[in-house]
Design a protein around this motif. Structure first.
Motif, short mmCIF file in Angstrom:
data_model
loop_
_atom_site.label_atom_id
_atom_site.label_comp_id
_atom_site.label_asym_id
_atom_site.label_seq_id
_atom_site.Cartn_x
_atom_site.Cartn_y
_atom_site.Cartn_z
N UNK A 85 -14.65 -6.67 -25.45
CA UNK A 85 -15.39 -8.82 -26.63
C UNK A 85 -16.10 -8.19 -26.12
N UNK A 86 -17.52 -8.82 -26.57
CA UNK A 86 -18.11 -8.97 -26.33
C UNK A 86 -19.33 -10.53 -26.95
N UNK A 87 -20.02 -11.85 -26.42
CA UNK A 87 -20.31 -12.34 -26.78
C UNK A 87 -21.69 -12.53 -26.12
N UNK A 88 -22.90 -13.04 -27.47
CA UNK A 88 -24.22 -13.10 -26.71
C UNK A 88 -25.04 -14.44 -27.34
N UNK A 89 -26.02 -15.01 -26.24
CA UNK A 89 -26.92 -16.29 -26.61
C UNK A 89 -27.16 -15.99 -28.03
N UNK A 90 -27.22 -16.52 -28.97
CA UNK A 90 -27.84 -16.95 -29.72
C UNK A 90 -29.97 -16.72 -30.42
N UNK A 91 -30.14 -16.89 -29.13
CA UNK A 91 -31.62 -16.32 -28.77
C UNK A 91 -32.33 -14.85 -28.78
N UNK A 92 -31.22 -14.74 -28.33
CA UNK A 92 -31.21 -13.12 -28.01
C UNK A 92 -30.24 -12.02 -29.01
N UNK A 93 -30.30 -12.41 -30.30
CA UNK A 93 -29.66 -12.17 -30.73
C UNK A 93 -30.65 -10.71 -31.86
N UNK A 94 -30.07 -9.64 -32.25
CA UNK A 94 -30.92 -9.48 -33.15
C UNK A 94 -32.18 -8.12 -32.39
N UNK A 95 -32.25 -8.07 -31.49
CA UNK A 95 -33.21 -6.95 -30.70
C UNK A 95 -32.57 -6.20 -30.00
N UNK A 96 -31.05 -5.67 -29.98
CA UNK A 96 -30.75 -4.17 -29.84
C UNK A 96 -29.92 -4.18 -28.30
N UNK A 97 -29.83 -6.03 -28.07
CA UNK A 97 -29.26 -5.47 -26.62
C UNK A 97 -27.94 -5.66 -26.81
N UNK A 98 -27.13 -5.93 -27.68
CA UNK A 98 -25.74 -5.41 -28.01
C UNK A 98 -25.68 -4.23 -27.64
N UNK A 99 -26.22 -4.17 -28.72
CA UNK A 99 -25.34 -2.20 -28.83
C UNK A 99 -25.90 -1.33 -27.87
N UNK A 100 -27.43 -2.10 -26.83
CA UNK A 100 -27.37 -1.24 -25.49
C UNK A 100 -26.90 -1.49 -24.38
N UNK A 101 -26.11 -2.45 -24.60
CA UNK A 101 -25.39 -3.27 -23.57
C UNK A 101 -23.69 -2.53 -23.41
N UNK A 102 -23.39 -2.64 -25.34
CA UNK A 102 -22.13 -1.81 -25.83
C UNK A 102 -21.70 -0.29 -25.41
N UNK A 103 -22.60 0.43 -25.03
CA UNK A 103 -22.90 1.68 -25.44
C UNK A 103 -22.66 1.71 -23.87
N UNK A 104 -23.33 1.55 -23.10
CA UNK A 104 -23.15 1.64 -21.52
C UNK A 104 -21.84 1.34 -21.16
N UNK A 105 -21.56 -0.21 -21.65
CA UNK A 105 -20.17 -0.32 -21.15
C UNK A 105 -18.64 0.57 -22.03
N UNK A 106 -19.13 0.89 -23.33
CA UNK A 106 -17.87 2.43 -24.00
C UNK A 106 -18.24 3.90 -22.57
N UNK A 107 -19.46 3.87 -22.52
CA UNK A 107 -19.49 5.14 -21.81
C UNK A 107 -19.52 4.60 -20.27
N UNK A 108 -18.12 3.82 -19.46
CA UNK A 108 -18.65 3.16 -18.66
C UNK A 108 -16.89 3.56 -18.63
N UNK A 109 -16.33 2.63 -19.59
CA UNK A 109 -15.34 2.71 -19.94
C UNK A 109 -14.16 4.25 -20.05
N UNK A 110 -15.12 4.70 -20.62
CA UNK A 110 -14.32 6.22 -20.95
C UNK A 110 -14.69 7.29 -19.64
N UNK A 111 -15.99 7.43 -19.74
CA UNK A 111 -16.07 8.62 -18.64
C UNK A 111 -16.03 7.92 -17.40
N UNK A 112 -16.37 6.57 -16.65
CA UNK A 112 -15.83 6.47 -15.29
C UNK A 112 -14.69 6.33 -15.28
N UNK A 113 -13.75 5.41 -16.62
CA UNK A 113 -12.22 4.22 -15.90
C UNK A 113 -11.49 6.22 -16.19
N UNK A 114 -12.04 6.61 -17.85
CA UNK A 114 -11.07 6.96 -17.74
C UNK A 114 -10.34 6.59 -19.32
#
Length: 181
Positions: A85-114
């Protein structure tokens, strides 16, 4: 656990994060987070204390430059699958932060956690979250009609929402990452 990207640091929560978390949970934008609504700084500190105990999978998304918490990623494992799940402060939406964080989190979940598979739920009217799922390479697997109720209608009856499910497999994630390189 700390994950660093170009502009962000994903890290365990700290008590000093309470004011930033209160900022986006005073009025949660999406119904499914309505039960997380916070009314004051004291409530936010209690929530942060609980999140600190879930540091493996519940991470604050912070701006690298300032340290401000602009959102969070979290979820739970189910055998070889994970539902984020993810949730973000409205003031910071639309700047690509959610994608940047999501991609890093997915990489962690797949590649580190297996994990083998990641799947996410989003309400049918949450277009931003659906877009994020698609941008992260997830496919729409189906829609559950009147699946769940998080809030009530004005007359007090439950408001049942349609919920969409998105998913991606580790092999798809790896292939997608390799194609971008």
């Amino acid at each position: 656990m700390i994950i660093e990207t170009e502009r962000l640091i994903l890290r365990p929560f700290e008590l000093k994060d309470a004011a930033d978390v209160l900022e986006y949970l005073e009025d949660p934008e999406v119904h499914c987070f309505s039960d997380m609504k916070l009314d004051n700084l004291n409530d936010a500190e209690k929530v942060i204390s609980r999140r600190m105990e879930e540091a493996d999978y519940h991470l604050a998304v912070t701006l690298k430059e300032t340290g401000k918490v602009i959102g969070e990623v979290f979820g739970g494992p189910e055998e070889d699958s994970f539902s984020p799940c993810w949730m973000y402060n409205k003031a910071y939406q639309g700047k690509g932060y959610a994608f940047e964080a999501g991609a890093a989190y997915f990489d962690y979940l797949f590649c580190t956690c297996g994990f083998r598979r990641i799947y996410a739920y989003t309400e049918e009217d949450n277009i931003k979250s659906q877009g994020l799922c698609r941008k992260l390479g997830m496919r729409h697997e189906g829609t559950f009609i009147e699946y769940v109720s998080f809030v009530n209608n004005p007359d007090g009856t439950p408001l049942y929402e349609n919920t969409m499910q998105f998913a991606i497999l580790k092999k798809e994630w790896i292939k997608m990452k390799d194609a971008v390189k």
